[in-house]
Design a protein around this motif. Structure first.
Motif, PDB file in Angstrom:
ATOM      1  N   LEU A  59       3.496  -2.735 -11.588  1.00  0.00           N
ATOM      2  CA  LEU A  59       3.045  -1.379 -11.894  1.00  0.00           C
ATOM      3  C   LEU A  59       4.210  -0.402 -11.865  1.00  0.00           C
ATOM      4  CD1 LEU A  59       0.293  -0.079 -12.520  1.00  0.00           C
ATOM      5  CD2 LEU A  59       0.043   0.407 -10.081  1.00  0.00           C
ATOM      6  N   GLU A  60       5.052  -0.500 -10.855  1.00  0.00           N
ATOM      7  CA  GLU A  60       6.212   0.381 -10.760  1.00  0.00           C
ATOM      8  C   GLU A  60       7.187   0.147 -11.911  1.00  0.00           C
ATOM      9  OE1 GLU A  60       8.911   1.863  -7.104  1.00  0.00           O
ATOM     10  OE2 GLU A  60       9.234  -0.228  -7.646  1.00  0.00           O
ATOM     11  N   ASP A  61       7.336  -1.111 -12.318  1.00  0.00           N
ATOM     12  CA  ASP A  61       8.267  -1.451 -13.397  1.00  0.00           C
ATOM     13  C   ASP A  61       7.715  -1.109 -14.776  1.00  0.00           C
ATOM     14  OD1 ASP A  61       9.979  -2.413 -11.492  1.00  0.00           O
ATOM     15  OD2 ASP A  61       9.482  -4.526 -11.799  1.00  0.00           O
ATOM     16  N   GLY A  62       6.419  -0.814 -14.862  1.00  0.00           N
ATOM     17  CA  GLY A  62       5.828  -0.484 -16.153  1.00  0.00           C
ATOM     18  C   GLY A  62       5.381  -1.694 -16.949  1.00  0.00           C
ATOM     19  N   VAL A  63       5.459  -2.883 -16.360  1.00  0.00           N
ATOM     20  CA  VAL A  63       4.928  -4.079 -17.026  1.00  0.00           C
ATOM     21  C   VAL A  63       3.419  -3.928 -17.181  1.00  0.00           C
ATOM     22  CG1 VAL A  63       4.600  -6.574 -16.834  1.00  0.00           C
ATOM     23  CG2 VAL A  63       6.772  -5.545 -16.142  1.00  0.00           C
ATOM     24  N   ALA A  64       2.773  -3.405 -16.143  1.00  0.00           N
ATOM     25  CA  ALA A  64       1.368  -3.014 -16.207  1.00  0.00           C
ATOM     26  C   ALA A  64       1.305  -1.492 -16.217  1.00  0.00           C
ATOM     27  CB  ALA A  64       0.596  -3.572 -15.017  1.00  0.00           C
ATOM     28  N   ASP A  65       0.378  -0.931 -17.001  1.00  0.00           N
ATOM     29  CA  ASP A  65       0.235   0.527 -17.063  1.00  0.00           C
ATOM     30  C   ASP A  65      -0.622   1.053 -15.925  1.00  0.00           C
ATOM     31  OD1 ASP A  65       1.680   0.738 -19.540  1.00  0.00           O
ATOM     32  OD2 ASP A  65      -0.096  -0.037 -20.560  1.00  0.00           O
ATOM     33  N   VAL A  66      -1.709   0.350 -15.651  1.00  0.00           N
ATOM     34  CA  VAL A  66      -2.593   0.705 -14.544  1.00  0.00           C
ATOM     35  C   VAL A  66      -3.024  -0.580 -13.855  1.00  0.00           C
ATOM     36  CG1 VAL A  66      -3.445   2.818 -15.642  1.00  0.00           C
ATOM     37  CG2 VAL A  66      -4.682   0.675 -15.972  1.00  0.00           C
ATOM     38  N   ALA A  67      -3.617  -0.444 -12.672  1.00  0.00           N
ATOM     39  CA  ALA A  67      -4.043  -1.626 -11.931  1.00  0.00           C
ATOM     40  C   ALA A  67      -5.199  -1.283 -11.015  1.00  0.00           C
ATOM     41  CB  ALA A  67      -2.885  -2.205 -11.124  1.00  0.00           C
ATOM     42  N   ILE A  68      -6.064  -2.262 -10.829  1.00  0.00           N
ATOM     43  CA  ILE A  68      -7.077  -2.170  -9.788  1.00  0.00           C
ATOM     44  C   ILE A  68      -6.557  -2.997  -8.626  1.00  0.00           C
ATOM     45  CG2 ILE A  68      -9.445  -2.685  -9.123  1.00  0.00           C
ATOM     46  CD1 ILE A  68     -10.257  -2.323 -12.051  1.00  0.00           C
ATOM     47  N   VAL A  69      -6.299  -2.339  -7.509  1.00  0.00           N
ATOM     48  CA  VAL A  69      -5.587  -2.986  -6.411  1.00  0.00           C
ATOM     49  C   VAL A  69      -6.023  -2.359  -5.095  1.00  0.00           C
ATOM     50  CG1 VAL A  69      -3.643  -1.366  -6.576  1.00  0.00           C
ATOM     51  CG2 VAL A  69      -3.254  -3.653  -5.644  1.00  0.00           C
ATOM     52  N   GLY A  70      -5.845  -3.091  -4.003  1.00  0.00           N
ATOM     53  CA  GLY A  70      -6.167  -2.547  -2.687  1.00  0.00           C
ATOM     54  C   GLY A  70      -5.166  -1.479  -2.274  1.00  0.00           C
ATOM     55  N   GLU A  71      -5.678  -0.372  -1.769  1.00  0.00           N
ATOM     56  CA  GLU A  71      -4.795   0.714  -1.334  1.00  0.00           C
ATOM     57  C   GLU A  71      -3.834   0.239  -0.251  1.00  0.00           C
ATOM     58  OE1 GLU A  71      -5.165   5.308   0.377  1.00  0.00           O
ATOM     59  OE2 GLU A  71      -6.939   4.017   0.257  1.00  0.00           O
ATOM     60  N   ASN A  72      -4.295  -0.657   0.621  1.00  0.00           N
ATOM     61  CA  ASN A  72      -3.445  -1.168   1.692  1.00  0.00           C
ATOM     62  C   ASN A  72      -2.198  -1.871   1.151  1.00  0.00           C
ATOM     63  OD1 ASN A  72      -5.632  -3.167   0.917  1.00  0.00           O
ATOM     64  ND2 ASN A  72      -4.318  -4.524   2.090  1.00  0.00           N
ATOM     65  N   LEU A  73      -2.336  -2.539   0.006  1.00  0.00           N
ATOM     66  CA  LEU A  73      -1.193  -3.224  -0.597  1.00  0.00           C
ATOM     67  C   LEU A  73      -0.185  -2.224  -1.153  1.00  0.00           C
ATOM     68  CD1 LEU A  73      -0.053  -6.022  -1.218  1.00  0.00           C
ATOM     69  CD2 LEU A  73      -1.231  -5.940  -3.420  1.00  0.00           C
ATOM     70  N   LEU A  74      -0.682  -1.143  -1.748  1.00  0.00           N
ATOM     71  CA  LEU A  74       0.223  -0.104  -2.265  1.00  0.00           C
ATOM     72  C   LEU A  74       1.004   0.551  -1.130  1.00  0.00           C
ATOM     73  CD1 LEU A  74      -1.969   1.720  -4.955  1.00  0.00           C
ATOM     74  CD2 LEU A  74      -0.220  -0.029  -5.313  1.00  0.00           C
ATOM     75  N   VAL A  75       0.309   0.795  -0.018  1.00  0.00           N
ATOM     76  CA  VAL A  75       0.974   1.399   1.142  1.00  0.00           C
ATOM     77  C   VAL A  75       2.051   0.457   1.678  1.00  0.00           C
ATOM     78  CG1 VAL A  75       0.658   2.171   3.524  1.00  0.00           C
ATOM     79  CG2 VAL A  75      -1.006   2.819   1.780  1.00  0.00           C
ATOM     80  N   GLU A  76       1.736  -0.827   1.782  1.00  0.00           N
ATOM     81  CA  GLU A  76       2.668  -1.803   2.330  1.00  0.00           C
ATOM     82  C   GLU A  76       3.890  -1.994   1.429  1.00  0.00           C
ATOM     83  OE1 GLU A  76       4.684  -4.623   4.432  1.00  0.00           O
ATOM     84  OE2 GLU A  76       3.080  -3.291   5.116  1.00  0.00           O
ATOM     85  N   LYS A  77       3.682  -2.046   0.129  1.00  0.00           N
ATOM     86  CA  LYS A  77       4.779  -2.312  -0.800  1.00  0.00           C
ATOM     87  C   LYS A  77       5.643  -1.078  -1.066  1.00  0.00           C
ATOM     88  CE  LYS A  77       3.788  -6.659  -1.518  1.00  0.00           C
ATOM     89  NZ  LYS A  77       4.686  -7.742  -1.091  1.00  0.00           N
ATOM     90  N   GLU A  78       5.129   0.109  -0.742  1.00  0.00           N
ATOM     91  CA  GLU A  78       5.885   1.361  -0.847  1.00  0.00           C
ATOM     92  C   GLU A  78       6.453   1.589  -2.249  1.00  0.00           C
ATOM     93  OE1 GLU A  78       8.741   0.779   2.308  1.00  0.00           O
ATOM     94  OE2 GLU A  78       7.419   1.719   3.779  1.00  0.00           O
ATOM     95  N   LYS A  79       5.622   1.371  -3.272  1.00  0.00           N
ATOM     96  CA  LYS A  79       6.071   1.542  -4.648  1.00  0.00           C
ATOM     97  C   LYS A  79       5.766   2.957  -5.157  1.00  0.00           C
ATOM     98  CE  LYS A  79       7.518  -2.648  -4.782  1.00  0.00           C
ATOM     99  NZ  LYS A  79       8.973  -2.907  -4.699  1.00  0.00           N
ATOM    100  N   ASP A  80       6.538   3.373  -6.143  1.00  0.00           N
ATOM    101  CA  ASP A  80       6.395   4.712  -6.708  1.00  0.00           C
ATOM    102  C   ASP A  80       5.337   4.698  -7.809  1.00  0.00           C
ATOM    103  OD1 ASP A  80       6.780   7.359  -7.351  1.00  0.00           O
ATOM    104  OD2 ASP A  80       8.508   6.973  -8.638  1.00  0.00           O
ATOM    105  N   VAL A  81       4.064   4.686  -7.393  1.00  0.00           N
ATOM    106  CA  VAL A  81       2.936   4.713  -8.329  1.00  0.00           C
ATOM    107  C   VAL A  81       1.927   5.737  -7.824  1.00  0.00           C
ATOM    108  CG1 VAL A  81       3.264   2.305  -9.001  1.00  0.00           C
ATOM    109  CG2 VAL A  81       1.702   2.861  -7.121  1.00  0.00           C
ATOM    110  N   ALA A  82       0.985   6.100  -8.687  1.00  0.00           N
ATOM    111  CA  ALA A  82       0.027   7.145  -8.340  1.00  0.00           C
ATOM    112  C   ALA A  82      -1.398   6.607  -8.342  1.00  0.00           C
ATOM    113  CB  ALA A  82       0.141   8.304  -9.327  1.00  0.00           C
TER     114      ALA A  82
END
Length: 285
Positions: A59-82
Motif C-alpha cells: 500500500l505504501e509503495d503504491g502497488v495496491a491503491d487501497v486495502a482492507i486490512v486490520g488497523e493493528n497491522l497498520l499501526v505495527e508496520k508504521e507505514k505512511d498510508v491513510a
C-alpha cells in the motif's frame, strides 16, 4: 480507463468478511482457484489477494491503491498510508497477558521482565510511553506458548475472545490498542482513482449504515405523532400514512441498532402499538 487496485487478505476471516462487504456493495467477484489478481466485471476495480503482513508495504509503495486490512497491522508496520473508513468487523485488541497464577494486574509487573510478542513496534511505543523497561522476544507465531516454556514472563499479542489465552493458562491484564478492519489508501492516488474510491466509499457507507439500523413500522394515535417522531431522529422525517381506523396512522422510520430496546420502551410509553421491526439491506443518504 483507470482501475482501482484493492488488496485484501489472501485467506482467513478477514478475507471472508472483505468479500462479503464488497459483494454487499454490488461488486461481482469471480475468483478462480489460486488466482491472486482478479478483475471485477461490473466496477472499475481489481482485487489483489496478498499475504496479510505484506499489505501495508504494498500500500505504501503504491502497488495496491487501497486495502482492507486490520488497523493493528497498520499501526505495527508504521507505514505512511491513510485510513479512510472503519469497517466494523474483525474487531480485536492488542493486549499484554500474564500467566494466570500471576495476580498482579499493574503494568509495573513488566518492568525488567521478558515479553514475547509479534508486535514489537506497537509494544515498544507503549512501554516507552509508560516508562517501562522490558526485554522483548519477537516471535512470528504461537506467542501464547512462550511463558509455558520459560521464554518470557508475559506476552503481547492480538486478542479476540480471549479463549486462546485461557487455553494456554494466560490472562489479559493491559489493553494497548483496539483494532478493527479498515479501508486504507495509498497517498499516491491519481485524481481518477480517487473518484473511483469515492464511488466505492458511497456504496460501503450505505451498507454499513444499514447494518447499524432497523426499519420500524408502528401504529400511532394522531395526537401522539409529534412525540413519537422526536424519539426517532435517525431520518429527517418519518413517513406517516392514515389508517382505516379514525384517529390513527401508520408511522415508518428507522432506529439505531445500539439503542433498539431503549427506543422501543420509549415508543410504547408514548402510545405506539403494533410495532414491527424489519432488517435493512442498504441506506442511501
Amino acid at each position: 480507463m483507470s482501475i482501482l487496485k484493492i488488496a485484501i487478505q489472501k485467506s482467513g476471516r478477514l478475507n471472508e468478511e472483505s468479500i462479503k462487504l464488497l459483494e454487499s456493495c454490488g461488486i461481482k467477484i469471480d475468483n478462480g482457484k489460486d488466482q491472486l489478481k482478479v478483475a471485477v466485471p461490473n466496477f472499475p476495480i481489481e482485487l489483489l489477494y496478498l499475504r496479510n503482513s505484506d499489505i501495508p508495504q504494498y500500500l505504501e509503495d503504491g502497488v495496491a491503491d487501497v486495502a482492507i486490512v486490520g488497523e493493528n497491522l497498520l499501526v505495527e508496520k508504521e507505514k505512511d498510508v491513510a485510513i479512510v473508513q472503519r469497517l466494523g468487523f474483525s474487531k480485536c485488541r492488542v493486549s499484554l497477558a500474564v500467566p494466570k497464577e500471576v495476580l498482579i494486574d499493574d503494568l509495573e509487573y513488566f518492568n525488567n521482565k521478558k515479553i514475547a510478542t509479534s508486535y514489537p513496534n506497537t509494544l515498544n511505543a507503549f512501554l516507552k510511553k509508560n516508562n517501562i523497561q522490558s526485554e522483548l522476544h519477537v516471535i512470528s507465531g504461537s506467542v501464547e506458548i512462550a511463558p509455558n516454556i520459560g521464554l518470557a514472563d508475559g506476552i503481547c499479542d492480538i486478542v479476540s475472545s480471549g479463549s486462546t489465552l485461557f487455553k494456554n493458562g494466560l490472562r489479559e491484564t493491559q489493553l494497548i490498542l483496539k483494532s478493527e478492519a479498515v479501508l486504507a489508501k495509498s497517498n499516491n492516488l491519481s485524481e481518477e482513482k480517487n473518484e473511483i474510491l469515492e464511488r466505492l466509499l458511497f456504496r460501503i457507507r450505505a451498507v454499513l449504515k444499514a447494518k447499524n439500523t432497523k426499519y420500524i413500522l408502528m401504529n400511532v394515535p394522531n395526537d401522539r405523532v409529534e412525540e413519537v417522531s422526536r424519539i426517532l431522529p435517525v431520518l429527517k422525517s418519518p413517513t406517516i400514512l392514515p389508517l382505516a381506523e379514525e384517529g390513527w396512522c401508520s408511522l415508518h422510520s428507522v432506529i439505531d441498532e445500539d439503542t433498539f430496546w431503549d427506543v422501543i420502551d420509549e415508543l410504547k410509553i408514548a402510545g405506539a402499538e403494533g410495532i414491527l421491526i424489519v432488517p435493512i439491506d442498504k441506506i442511501v443518504l
